[in-house]
Structure formats: structure tokens, C-alpha cells
Scaffold this active site. Structure first.
Site, PDB file in Angstrom:
ATOM      1  N   ALA A  48     -91.588 -38.500   6.793  1.00  0.00           N
ATOM      2  CA  ALA A  48     -92.627 -39.480   6.762  1.00  0.00           C
ATOM      3  C   ALA A  48     -94.212 -39.054   7.180  1.00  0.00           C
ATOM      4  O   ALA A  48     -94.867 -39.669   6.521  1.00  0.00           O
ATOM      5  CB  ALA A  48     -92.065 -40.395   8.086  1.00  0.00           C
ATOM      6  N   ASP A  61     -95.411 -36.285   6.083  1.00  0.00           N
ATOM      7  CA  ASP A  61     -95.957 -35.615   4.896  1.00  0.00           C
ATOM      8  C   ASP A  61     -96.068 -36.734   4.058  1.00  0.00           C
ATOM      9  O   ASP A  61     -97.246 -36.701   3.266  1.00  0.00           O
ATOM     10  CB  ASP A  61     -94.684 -34.830   4.234  1.00  0.00           C
TER      11      ASP A  61
END
Length: 300
Positions: free
Chosen positions: A244, A246
Site C-alpha cells: 500500500a 509503495d
């Protein structure tokens, strides 16, 4: 306007087990599913930016195994330029991930081929120089990260660092970072302060701009002009929070490169992360720009 994003970072194959409750030390539990999904913080951010609409160049390393070939193929299928993705002897990096019923995860990363990314190779600086943003993380040797940051600074490229895994950072590296994007834990480690607002103030003494991601509580931005922005998260039922953060960084860099103001870029990034946590896996969970727009259009 299409923006160009270069990524210097890790490429792993994620080995993901889904369980009701994560095992404690010495405990064995039964899992209900197992998947292999290309990941690594570098590849994840590259895929997130590409799916959000950026032209992306990946600089990384994979091994001579089937995992390396699959990682390369997934990046290419998403339109990522892989001229900078080198193949080295031995195994590709792996991440061993346990995901529980609440969507939380614990991860063990074995770098393997990623250890080869300890310096720039021929042509890497050219890939960085033509980009609007350069995304960096800490799953590769610090010497390589520092060399990439220096190349970004030399060429006037916005250098964005995700300081994960959390580790002490040199003043030299920080002097070349334009935007730092830690999560709450990483911010506390770097700043020596648990409170995100205090951590943000401390980090702004080190770098010009900071975004701290706060999970379900949204994100917090500050810069040295005194601008502070808080953006709430989107209320969704999380299935898997892997990558999430990234996804947030990839979408954020894309939006900023397109000229979005910081609050709008953060809102787009939060929407991207919200879509991703509703799906299993890392790279397999990342949304397209159309999916991000659909979430925003739904009245959120």
C-alpha cells in the site's frame, strides 16, 4: 501531461501465505492460501507509477532463475522500460510474507540479486537524467542508493526516498533528497519522536519536503515554507496491506510530475492505496488510473 519516473530499487518475488492469525515464535499455524507475486519496493513503485500513467524506467537486478524472468515479464507487460534491469548470477530476491485476516502483514526479505545494485552501471545515469522524478528505497546497498541520489541531484531530478526498511541515514544522502516519504514507524525511527507532527518537524530539518503515511489515518505533509497538509484515508475494508505504501509513492510521484498541487497529489495517492488494500498481493493489487478516478468519482 505524461511524466517520466525513474526507479532505482529492489525486485523480489513475493511468497505470500494467508492465515487467520500470524504465528508467534515457535508456533505453527495452517494457512489457507499461497501465492507467488512479483514485488520488491522498487518494482512495486515502478508498477504503481506505470499503472497511474507515468512513463517508467526501472533500474534494478534480478537473478538467472525463473523468478527473475517472471519479474522482468511483469514489468514489461505494464509498460515499464527495463533497459536498466540487469540479470546477475544466482537467485533473485525473495520476500516471505504472512498476511492475517485483518490485512496486516509481516515480511522477511532475502535480497540475493538485489545486493548487486551497489553502484550505477553504464547507462543508469542517462536513464535517471531524463526523468522528472527518481524513486529510491533502502532494500539495496546504501552505496548504490547514494550513487543514484547523487545522479538525480546532478541532473536536476526530484529525488524521492522511501526510507524502508528503517535505518539511520547519512547527512550526505539526505542532502540529495528532495522529498522523504516514510511511514509512521520509519518517521519515528529517523526523527526519534513517536508523534507524527513532532516527527515531521524534526525531519524537515533534514530534507525540504516530507510526507508521512499514517495507514488508516491518512497522510501528513510538510515543507520548509511552513505549509502543512493533512489528507484523510479512504474508508475501505482491507484485505492485504502489502505494498500500500509503495502504491502511494508511485501514484504521488506521478501526480506531482504531472503538475498536481500537493493536496491533490496526496488525495490521488491515498485513493490508489485504498484500492490496493482491497486486493491480495503486491504488484497484483495496484490500480490503474481509471480505477483511482472511479473511487474518487464515487463520492469519496
Amino acid at each position: 501531461m505524461t511524466t517520466t519516473v525513474a526507479v532505482f530499487g529492489s525486485c523480489n518475488m513475493d511468497l505470500v501465505a494467508y492465515v487467520g492469525t500470524a504465528p508467534k515464535r515457535g508456533e505453527t499455524v495452517l494457512g489457507r492460501e499461497f501465492h507467488t507475486v512479483p514485488g520488491g519496493k522498487g518494482a512495486n513503485q515502478a508498477l504503481a507509477a506505470a499503472k497511474a500513467g507515468a512513463a517508467v524506467r526501472m533500474i534494478g537486478a534480478v537473478g538467472e532463475d525463473d523468478f527473475g524472468a517472471e519479474i522482468r515479464a511483469v514489468l514489461q507487460k505494464s509498460g515499464v522500460d527495463v533497459r536498466g534491469l540487469r540479470t546477475v548470477p544466482g537467485r533473485s530476491g525473495t520476500a516471505h510474507i504472512v498476511v492475517d485476516d485483518e490485512g496486516g502483514n509481516s515480511i522477511v526479505v532475502v535480497p540475493a540479486a538485489n545486493a548487486a545494485l551497489d553502484a550505477l552501471a553504464d547507462g543508469d545515469e542517462d536513464l535517471i537524467a531524463g526523468a522528472d522524478s527518481l524513486l529510491l528505497q533502502l532494500e539495496n546497498p546504501f552505496s548504490g542508493v547514494a550513487a543514484a541520489a547523487a545522479a538525480g541531484r546532478r541532473n536536476g531530478v526530484r529525488v524521492v526516498l522511501t526510507p524502508a526498511p528503517a535505518a539511520p541515514l547519512s547527512a550526505d544522502l539526505l542532502s540529495k533528497v528532495d522529498l522523504l516519504v516514510p511511514n509512521e514507524h520509519e518517521a519515528a525511527v529517523l526523527a526519534g519522536a513517536e508523534d507524527p507532527h513532532r516527527a515531521l518537524a524534526a525531519l524537515l530539518e533534514l530534507v525540504p519536503e516530507v510526507v508521512i503515511t499514517l495507514g488508516a489515518r491518512g497522510s501528513l505533509y510538510g515543507d520548509r515554507t511552513g505549509t502543512w497538509v493533512e489528507v484523510p484515508s479512504f474508508p475501505v475494508d482491507a484485505v492485504d496491506t502489502t505494498a500500500a505504501g509503495d502504491t502511494f509513492v508511485g501514484v504521488l510521484a506521478t501526480a506531482l510530475g504531472e503538475g498536481a498541487e500537493v493536496p491533490e497529489a496526496m488525495r490521488l495517492a491515498s485513493a490508489g492505496a485504498a484500492v490496493s488494500v482491497q486486493r491480495a498481493g503486491a504488484s497484483s493489487s495496484m490500480p490503474t488510473r481509471a480505477e483511482i478516478s472511479a473511487l474518487l468519482a464515487a463520492g469519496h
